[in-house]
Every structure is written in C-alpha cells, then in structure tokens.
Design an enzyme around this catalytic site. Structure first.
Site, mmCIF file in Angstrom:
data_model
loop_
_atom_site.group_PDB
_atom_site.id
_atom_site.type_symbol
_atom_site.label_atom_id
_atom_site.label_comp_id
_atom_site.label_asym_id
_atom_site.label_seq_id
_atom_site.Cartn_x
_atom_site.Cartn_y
_atom_site.Cartn_z
ATOM 1 N N ASP A 179 32.457 79.250 26.876
ATOM 2 C CA ASP A 179 32.812 80.532 26.241
ATOM 3 C C ASP A 179 33.551 80.230 24.939
ATOM 4 O O ASP A 179 34.663 79.687 24.951
ATOM 5 C CB ASP A 179 33.703 81.317 27.220
ATOM 6 C CG ASP A 179 34.040 82.717 26.720
ATOM 7 O OD1 ASP A 179 33.982 82.949 25.501
ATOM 8 O OD2 ASP A 179 34.384 83.566 27.575
ATOM 9 N N HIS A 180 32.928 80.599 23.834
ATOM 10 C CA HIS A 180 33.488 80.234 22.515
ATOM 11 C C HIS A 180 34.776 80.993 22.201
ATOM 12 O O HIS A 180 35.482 80.674 21.253
ATOM 13 C CB HIS A 180 32.437 80.490 21.428
ATOM 14 C CG HIS A 180 32.522 79.542 20.279
ATOM 15 N ND1 HIS A 180 33.688 78.891 19.916
ATOM 16 C CD2 HIS A 180 31.580 79.106 19.398
ATOM 17 C CE1 HIS A 180 33.471 78.121 18.858
ATOM 18 N NE2 HIS A 180 32.190 78.226 18.536
ATOM 19 N N ARG A 181 35.099 81.997 23.003
ATOM 20 C CA ARG A 181 36.378 82.675 22.777
ATOM 21 C C ARG A 181 37.525 81.807 23.258
ATOM 22 O O ARG A 181 38.670 81.989 22.852
ATOM 23 C CB ARG A 181 36.408 84.016 23.545
ATOM 24 C CG ARG A 181 35.398 85.019 23.041
ATOM 25 C CD ARG A 181 35.322 86.212 23.964
ATOM 26 N NE ARG A 181 34.925 85.842 25.326
ATOM 27 C CZ ARG A 181 34.813 86.694 26.332
ATOM 28 N NH1 ARG A 181 35.064 87.973 26.140
ATOM 29 N NH2 ARG A 181 34.446 86.288 27.524
#
Ligand code: CAO
Length: 550
Positions: free
Chosen positions: A522-524
């Site tokens: 998850d790039h967040r």
C-alpha cells in the site's frame, strides 16, 4: 371530522408491488382522486389515488415497501361523513376511484390455438377506454417469449406493458404509435410455437402476467381516464414528480444508474424514451453533461473531481451468441468479491517482483521430510516462507501495520494469513503467533487449516486477525502475479512455482532453484525503496535460513 384509512384498491393479480414514490406528506391537504403514492412492477407503474378529500395525518408506507390490495397506505382526516363507514378489503368502489386504471398489466388475450397464427387481443382492462399506444417494443419477424412485452399503453395515472400470452414469431403488429386501443381490439398476430393462452374470457393463464381480477372493474368505480389528474401536464405537474416514462424505460434507467428526472424527454408530451436515456448516458460519458450528483461532488474550488462515476456494467444477452448456463456465485465468492473490489479500488497498490534462491532451503526441506517421514507431518515451502516473512516483518514493521485515519497502528504480534483455494472459492485461514512457532508446527497447523477450509468448516476465528498474507500458487505454476492486499493489512506476498535457472556467480552460470516473489504494498504506508529492501531481505533469509536466528 373522521379519520379514515386509505388502502390499496383491487389491483388485480398484482402482489407485492414496490412503493417507488411518495407524493404526499403529513399535513398535506389532498383532493379526492389525488395520487398519494406510486407503485411499480417490472411491467407497470401506477399511482394510487386517495378516495376522499382531506388532510393527510400519516403516510404509513415508505419508499421500497411492498404493498398489495388492502395494504393501508395513509390515514386521512376527512369531513366526509360517508367516508367513516368501515371499508373492508378489498377496497370497495367508493375507495378505489382508479382501480381499473391502476390495475395490473393486462394480459393480452389470445384465441385458443395450439399452433399456427394466434390472434392477440387487448384483454379485459376494465374501464380503460381509448388508451394510447406510446411505445412499440417488438416488430414483425421478432421471436417472442411468453410474457414478453409487445407494446406500452398509457393513461394519465398508469402506464403498462401488454405482454404476449404465447411464444412464437410475431407475424404482424396491428397497432402503431398513437393508436388508441380498447378491450378486444386485435393487436397482434403471432405464429405460435407454444400452446396458446386461455381465451379472452377466461382468467389469466398461470404462465402469463397477472391480469386484473375479474371483479375489479365491476367493483371499482373508476375515474374516466380523461378526467384523472394530468400527471405530466406541464402546467400542473409539480416539481419532484416521477418523470414521465414507461416502466421498461424506468427499469433501463435504474440498471444504468441514470437519474431519470434529469433526462429530457423527447417523446409525446415530454415522455422519456429509451433513446433519451441512452443519449443522456452518452453525453455524461463524453463529459458534455454532468449529473446533479456529479455536480454536488465536484470540489468547491471548481476542480475536476473524478469520483467513481464508472461506466455502467455491460449488459450482454449472451444467449444470443450461443448456449449458456447460469449459476449463482457461491457465498464465499459473493463476500470475497465485494472485499476484493473495495481493496483493489481504494488502495494505491504497487507490486515489486523479485527472485529468491531457495536451492539450499529446498534441499533441507526434502531431507527434513525424509527424516520425518514417520511423523506424518510434511514440511512445506509455505511454512518456511511464513517464518521468513515474520523475520522480514520484524525488520520492516510498517509492513505489519494498518492505517487508521491519519495514524499507523503497528502490531506487536505476527499472525500470518495464507490464501487457500477451495471448491467454493478463496479463503484465508490465519496462523496465529507465527513468530512463536517452529516450521514443523506451522506446517502441521497449515495442513489442518487447509483441510478445514476445503471442508467448508473454517470458523470466523480461524480467518481473523491476520497482519500479513501470503498467497502461494507454487503448487500450481506460473511466474509472477499481482495479489490484492487483504485490507486492513498493508502488504501481501504472492509466490509462484520455483524453477531451476542459470544464475551467474561471477565466474560461471550455476543451476539454482529460484522462487518468484511478488510483493504488493500500500503506497500510502510503504514506499518503493522499503518494498525493494523487504524483498531483498526476504531473499537473503530464504537463501540462508540461519539468518532467521540473527
Ligand atoms: N515451487 C515449486 N513447488 C512448490 C511450490 C513452489 N513455490 N510450492 C509448493 N510446491 C509443491 C509442493 O512441494 C508440493 O509438491 P509435492 O506434492 O511433490 O511435495 C506441491 O507443490 C503441492 O503443494 P500444495 O499447493 O498442496 O501445498 P502448499 O503448502 O504449497 O500450499 C495451500 C497449500 C493451501 C496454500 C494451497 O493448497 C493452495 O490452496 N494454494 C492456492 C492459493 C491461491 O489460490 N492463491 C491465489 C490467491 S489470488 O486468487
């Protein structure tokens, strides 16, 4: 003054029609015959009028409720003394001014015939007189199913589709747009391929759509069509009223998610046609029209809010192209499908692919299994992977975290889920506290959980609490894939089948057993560098498992 209950009048064989519009609210003063609610089936929509003038005390139905003859829809305070008389259901004449107008879609009556040309006539539609044909739904040469709608007729308070009582090929449609039809009129000739329906005088056949009960027209005191409230007269149509469209057009619009009140009707008296709905959809897709919902969602700054205004799902009549069989999705597929869709859409996911050299590990696994042959517990590559992942998760704790608003929750436990393929679909049992267990114990638990999964016996406790998931297709094949994160986790490892590959050792190519890894994150929460380091570290552990001890 008297309080009376307004009931749904005799609406023929209609049962359980849905309330789609409330036209009045408590406190409203209504005239006799004023419509109170709109109900709809897939073949007809109709307004249920008030039998008396008075003040609405309460509306006893809400949107989405199902009603049938005798259902109380509102309470009215009326000065009309005659109204106080009790009204047993079905609704008596005085209470059902529009009963025949609002009756169920009439069944087209056909002459009795087993095959050959069958004359389809307008059935008993009560006191309907000179109702207008507003839409032709079939044309000569079409193959018609039993109950397929042939055309739509409309009065001021109801529109309904006239279904065919027989299957066959339409030889001739005897009506055209604008024609006025009455009971008994010949409307179509069908070359029958199925047993014909009962004659016009007989009650509706079981296979056909519901028809008005035989007594409905007699018992009711219908308002002549021409004297009913002109729902789509632009001079009187109150705002917020149901747009003027036939039931099939409403259904079509609902399927596409088109807000019908925003569609401009080009049919007679502003009626919305299927083409209008299509044109509206095209212009929204092309960006030349914005729905009110889109406009409301647009950022206050006037930017281009993208939202999730997706294209409608393609509707294809697959049977047109070949034989088909329809099967309902399993319960697991329905649940996991919804979760997967959300996770795929909401998470900005990226996948890093890498290879791990498991030559020595596989040799160790094989020899361990030989030594343990008698114990009955087979050590699997997946058990080693679980142990290796725990080590990598400890080194890179954000991979073992979850997003909670603006905060990250770092979990101090390492529960590893593994995707298991079952006849009913994918499930994810969880090995709890994998950090505290050895590879043998993990292998044993995995075997038990996988069996439970295949037998459909996993309980919620077996499938909850995972902090990270591994999806292994190693036993099946493939090279790499992009697994979908199992929210609220923030990463998932996909593993494919290992292969002997030539690996350059600085001097020569060596045959090494390489395991393809696919890490989705998850790039967040995680960035590419951390993901690359995670994979590299995992690769080091798998290449030399002694590192787990460090
Ligand atoms: N490379 C090469 N061979 C592998 C391997 C790998 N990465 N992983 C397993 N194998 C071998 C095993 O050693 C075993 O061989 P032997 O029978 O000769 O010992 C064989 O493949 C079968 O293994 P398995 O799949 O039954 O066992 P597993 O421990 O690897 O996996 C389980 C168990 C439950 C995860 C698996 O049965 C399963 O359901 N996999 C599918 C998961 C899935 O569908 N993922 C996709 C999710 S996204 O849709």
């Amino acid at each position: 003054m008297a309080l009376i209950q307004i009931q749904v009048p005799d609406i023929g064989d209609f049962d359980e029609v849905g309330v789609i519009e409330l036209l009045v609210k408590p406190g409203d003063t209504v005239a006799a015959e004023q419509s109170l609610i709109t109900v709809e089936s897939d073949k007809a929509s109709m307004e249920i009028p008030s039998s008396h003038a008075g003040v609405v005390k309460s509306v006893t139905v809400k949107l989405g409720d199902k009603v049938k003859q005798g259902s109380v829809i509102a309470e009215l305070e009326t000065a009309d003394a005659a109204a106080v008389a009790p009204k047993p259901a079905p609704a008596p004449a005085a209470q059902a001014p529009a009963a025949t107008e609002t009756a169920a879609p009439p069944v087209a009556a056909a002459a009795p015939a087993a095959a050959g040309p069958i004359e389809v006539r307008v059935p008993d539609i009560g006191d309907f007189k000179d109702v207008a044909v507003i839409e032709l739904l079939v044309k000569a040469g079409d193959t018609i199913r039993v109950e397929q709608s042939l055309f739509t007729v409309e009065s001021d308070k109801a529109s309904m589709e006239i279904p065919s009582p027989v299957a066959g090929v339409l030889k001739e449609l005897k009506v055209k747009l604008g024609d006025k039809v009455n009971i008994g009129d010949l409307v179509a000739v069908i070359e029958g391929s199925a047993p014909a329906a009962a004659p016009a005088q007989a009650p509706a056949p079981a296979t056909a759509a519901p028809a008005p009960a035989a007594g409905a027209a007699v018992a009711a005191a219908p308002v002549p069509v021409q004297s009913a409230a002109p729902a789509h007269d632009p001079t009187v149509a109150p705002t917020g009223r149901l747009p003027h469209a036939s039931p099939s057009v409403r259904k079509f619009a609902r399927e596409l998610g088109v807000p019908l009140p925003e569609v401009k009707g080009t049919g007679p008296k502003g009626r919305i046609t299927a083409e209008d709905v299509q044109a509206f959809t095209r212009s929204v897709m092309a960006g030349t029209t914005q729905t009110q919902a889109q406009a409301a969602k647009a950022p206050a700054g006037g930017g281009t809010g993208v939202g999730l205004d997706l294209l409608p799902w393609p509707k294809v009549d697959f049977a047109k192209f070949g034989p088909i069989e329809r099967k309902d999705l399993s319960r697991i597929k329905k649940i996991s499908g919804a979760n997967l869709s959300r996770n795929a859409i909401v998470i900005p996911a990226v996948t890093n692919h890498d290879d791990a050299d498991i030559t020595d590990l596989e040799a160790f696994r094989v020899s361990t299994n030989k030594e343990n042959e008698k114990s009955g517990v087979k050590v699997t590559m997946l058990a080693f992977l679980i142990k290796a992942c725990v080590a990598a998760l400890k080194k890179f704790p954000e991979f073992n975290s979850s997003l909670d608003g603006d905060a990250l929750v770092y979990k101090q436990y390492w529960h590893i889920g593994f995707a298991a393929d079952t006849p009913n679909g994918l499930v994810v049992p969880v090995i709890k506290d994998a950090d505290k267990k050895g590879v043998l114990q993990i292998s044993q638990e995995m075997g038990e959980l996988a069996k439970k999964a295949r037998d459909g016996k996993l309980g919620p406790a077996d499938m909850s609490g995972a902090t990270f998931t591994i999806s292994s297709l190693g036993g099946i094949g493939g090279r790499y894939f992009t697994p979908i994160i199992n929210a609220p986790e923030v990463a998932i490892l996909g593993v494919c089948r290992s292969n002997i590959e030539p690996v350059w050792d600085g001097k020569a190519f060596q045959p090494r057993l390489m395991l393809p890894l696919s890490l989705t994150w998850d790039h967040r929460v995680i960035d590419g560098a951390a993901a690359a380091r995670f994979n590299a570290y995992l690769g080091q552990i798998l290449a030399d498992f002694r590192r787990v001890l460090l």
